[in-house]
Design a protein around this motif. Structure first.
Motif, mmCIF file in Angstrom:
data_model
loop_
_atom_site.group_PDB
_atom_site.id
_atom_site.type_symbol
_atom_site.label_atom_id
_atom_site.label_comp_id
_atom_site.label_asym_id
_atom_site.label_seq_id
_atom_site.Cartn_x
_atom_site.Cartn_y
_atom_site.Cartn_z
ATOM 1 N N TRP A 1 52.442 8.836 78.484
ATOM 2 C CA TRP A 1 53.750 9.086 79.009
ATOM 3 C C TRP A 1 53.674 9.936 80.246
ATOM 4 O O TRP A 1 54.712 9.630 81.047
ATOM 5 C CB TRP A 1 54.418 10.143 77.923
ATOM 6 C CG TRP A 1 55.477 10.788 78.142
ATOM 7 C CD1 TRP A 1 56.676 10.687 78.378
ATOM 8 C CD2 TRP A 1 55.275 12.512 78.188
ATOM 9 N NE1 TRP A 1 57.492 11.670 78.788
ATOM 10 C CE2 TRP A 1 56.749 13.066 78.572
ATOM 11 C CE3 TRP A 1 54.594 13.438 78.069
ATOM 12 C CZ2 TRP A 1 56.904 14.303 78.768
ATOM 13 C CZ3 TRP A 1 54.976 14.714 78.021
ATOM 14 C CH2 TRP A 1 55.990 15.168 78.775
ATOM 15 N N LEU A 2 52.740 10.703 80.144
ATOM 16 C CA LEU A 2 52.743 11.533 81.741
ATOM 17 C C LEU A 2 52.471 10.406 82.940
ATOM 18 O O LEU A 2 53.038 10.606 83.950
ATOM 19 C CB LEU A 2 51.498 12.418 81.601
ATOM 20 C CG LEU A 2 52.007 13.816 80.897
ATOM 21 C CD1 LEU A 2 50.766 14.710 80.684
ATOM 22 C CD2 LEU A 2 53.260 14.657 81.268
ATOM 23 N N VAL A 3 51.712 9.612 82.757
ATOM 24 C CA VAL A 3 51.389 8.592 83.872
ATOM 25 C C VAL A 3 52.946 7.805 84.143
ATOM 26 O O VAL A 3 53.086 7.564 85.412
ATOM 27 C CB VAL A 3 50.122 7.410 83.497
ATOM 28 C CG1 VAL A 3 50.008 6.327 84.408
ATOM 29 C CG2 VAL A 3 48.662 8.389 83.492
ATOM 30 N N ALA A 4 53.288 7.464 83.120
ATOM 31 C CA ALA A 4 54.481 6.735 83.159
ATOM 32 C C ALA A 4 55.792 7.397 83.982
ATOM 33 O O ALA A 4 56.161 6.951 84.823
ATOM 34 C CB ALA A 4 55.125 6.060 82.035
ATOM 35 N N TRP A 5 55.547 8.713 83.594
ATOM 36 C CA TRP A 5 56.774 9.629 84.207
ATOM 37 C C TRP A 5 56.289 10.042 85.521
ATOM 38 O O TRP A 5 56.984 9.974 86.598
ATOM 39 C CB TRP A 5 56.638 10.929 83.548
ATOM 40 C CG TRP A 5 57.958 11.927 83.842
ATOM 41 C CD1 TRP A 5 58.893 11.642 84.819
ATOM 42 C CD2 TRP A 5 58.125 13.184 83.122
ATOM 43 N NE1 TRP A 5 59.859 12.843 84.797
ATOM 44 C CE2 TRP A 5 59.179 13.584 83.743
ATOM 45 C CE3 TRP A 5 57.441 13.902 82.318
ATOM 46 C CZ2 TRP A 5 59.833 14.705 83.542
ATOM 47 C CZ3 TRP A 5 57.910 15.086 81.914
ATOM 48 C CH2 TRP A 5 59.170 15.670 82.624
ATOM 49 N N LEU B 1 63.092 7.024 81.108
ATOM 50 C CA LEU B 1 62.619 5.714 80.860
ATOM 51 C C LEU B 1 61.043 6.247 80.337
ATOM 52 O O LEU B 1 60.508 5.364 79.666
ATOM 53 C CB LEU B 1 62.571 4.945 81.767
ATOM 54 C CG LEU B 1 61.995 3.463 81.869
ATOM 55 C CD1 LEU B 1 62.707 2.744 80.440
ATOM 56 C CD2 LEU B 1 62.063 2.815 83.113
ATOM 57 N N ALA B 2 60.429 7.375 80.990
ATOM 58 C CA ALA B 2 58.895 7.489 80.529
ATOM 59 C C ALA B 2 59.025 8.298 78.879
ATOM 60 O O ALA B 2 58.183 7.708 78.402
ATOM 61 C CB ALA B 2 58.522 8.578 81.432
ATOM 62 N N ALA B 3 60.066 8.664 78.646
ATOM 63 C CA ALA B 3 60.215 9.051 77.239
ATOM 64 C C ALA B 3 60.110 7.545 76.405
ATOM 65 O O ALA B 3 59.409 7.880 75.342
ATOM 66 C CB ALA B 3 61.381 9.766 77.020
ATOM 67 N N GLY B 4 60.651 6.826 76.680
ATOM 68 C CA GLY B 4 60.761 5.524 76.030
ATOM 69 C C GLY B 4 59.334 4.970 75.755
ATOM 70 O O GLY B 4 58.853 4.321 74.958
ATOM 71 N N VAL B 5 58.685 4.713 76.989
ATOM 72 C CA VAL B 5 57.569 4.245 77.247
ATOM 73 C C VAL B 5 56.444 5.179 76.097
ATOM 74 O O VAL B 5 55.829 4.504 75.522
ATOM 75 C CB VAL B 5 57.060 4.409 78.621
ATOM 76 C CG1 VAL B 5 55.474 3.997 78.737
ATOM 77 C CG2 VAL B 5 57.719 3.527 79.599
ATOM 78 N N GLY C 1 67.200 9.019 90.249
ATOM 79 C CA GLY C 1 66.045 8.505 89.843
ATOM 80 C C GLY C 1 65.197 9.294 89.058
ATOM 81 O O GLY C 1 64.351 8.773 88.305
ATOM 82 N N PRO C 2 64.634 10.480 89.653
ATOM 83 C CA PRO C 2 63.957 11.507 88.932
ATOM 84 C C PRO C 2 64.600 11.665 87.547
ATOM 85 O O PRO C 2 63.506 11.641 86.422
ATOM 86 C CB PRO C 2 63.853 12.698 89.672
ATOM 87 C CG PRO C 2 64.371 12.495 91.174
ATOM 88 C CD PRO C 2 65.361 11.209 91.200
ATOM 89 N N GLY C 3 65.648 11.885 87.092
ATOM 90 C CA GLY C 3 66.028 11.851 85.816
ATOM 91 C C GLY C 3 66.004 10.655 84.898
ATOM 92 O O GLY C 3 65.669 10.689 83.947
ATOM 93 N N ALA C 4 66.138 9.391 85.636
ATOM 94 C CA ALA C 4 66.109 7.916 85.102
ATOM 95 C C ALA C 4 64.605 8.080 84.723
ATOM 96 O O ALA C 4 64.184 7.610 83.865
ATOM 97 C CB ALA C 4 66.646 7.001 85.924
ATOM 98 N N ALA C 5 63.658 8.337 85.746
ATOM 99 C CA ALA C 5 62.272 8.423 85.210
ATOM 100 C C ALA C 5 61.898 9.030 84.249
ATOM 101 O O ALA C 5 60.962 8.537 83.326
ATOM 102 C CB ALA C 5 61.556 8.694 86.639
#
Length: 118
Positions: free
Chosen positions: A73-77, A27-31, A20-24
């Motif tokens: 990006w930081l909030v999404a991550w 996905l946050a990079a994509g966001v 999950g942390p890696g997936a986050a």
């Protein structure tokens, strides 16, 4: 014999570690990529938004676009990593979503695409 044992141990280890942390992060990079595309496109369509994003005159609205994008990006991550902290998520779906968001961000920062709407 040793090689086979190591392979089984590696397989067991990878199943117990949550991804999950890696997936986050992915996905946050994509966001973040999609966010800079949306801001770039929206600022081209709206002179008011362009002026609002002008945080520093020598740079122009690019300063606001990049600053807001970093915040998004930081909030999404942070949010995704809190939600998926101990989860094992479907990495295929996360990677596809991140690539779609990356493509959206690229498309929206492409000036010939802007001219279809301006």
């Amino acid at each position: 014999m040793n090689t086979l044992r190591n392979t089984v141990e590696i397989g067991k280890t990878s199943e117990t570690i949550p991804n999950g942390p890696g997936a986050a992060a992915i996905l946050a990079a994509g966001v973040g990529c999609a966010a800079i595309g949306v801001l770039g496109f929206a600022s081209e369509l709206s002179p008011g938004l362009r002026g609002l994003l002008n945080f520093y005159n020598p740079v122009g609205p690019l300063s606001g676009k990049t600053t807001v994008t970093i915040i998004v990006w930081l909030v999404a991550w942070y949010g995704l990593s809190r939600i998926w902290r101990n989860e094992t998520v479907n990495m295929r779906a996360v990677n596809i979503a991140a690539l779609v968001l990356l493509g959206l961000g690229f498309l929206l920062t492409f000036p010939p695409f802007w001219y279809l709407f301006v």
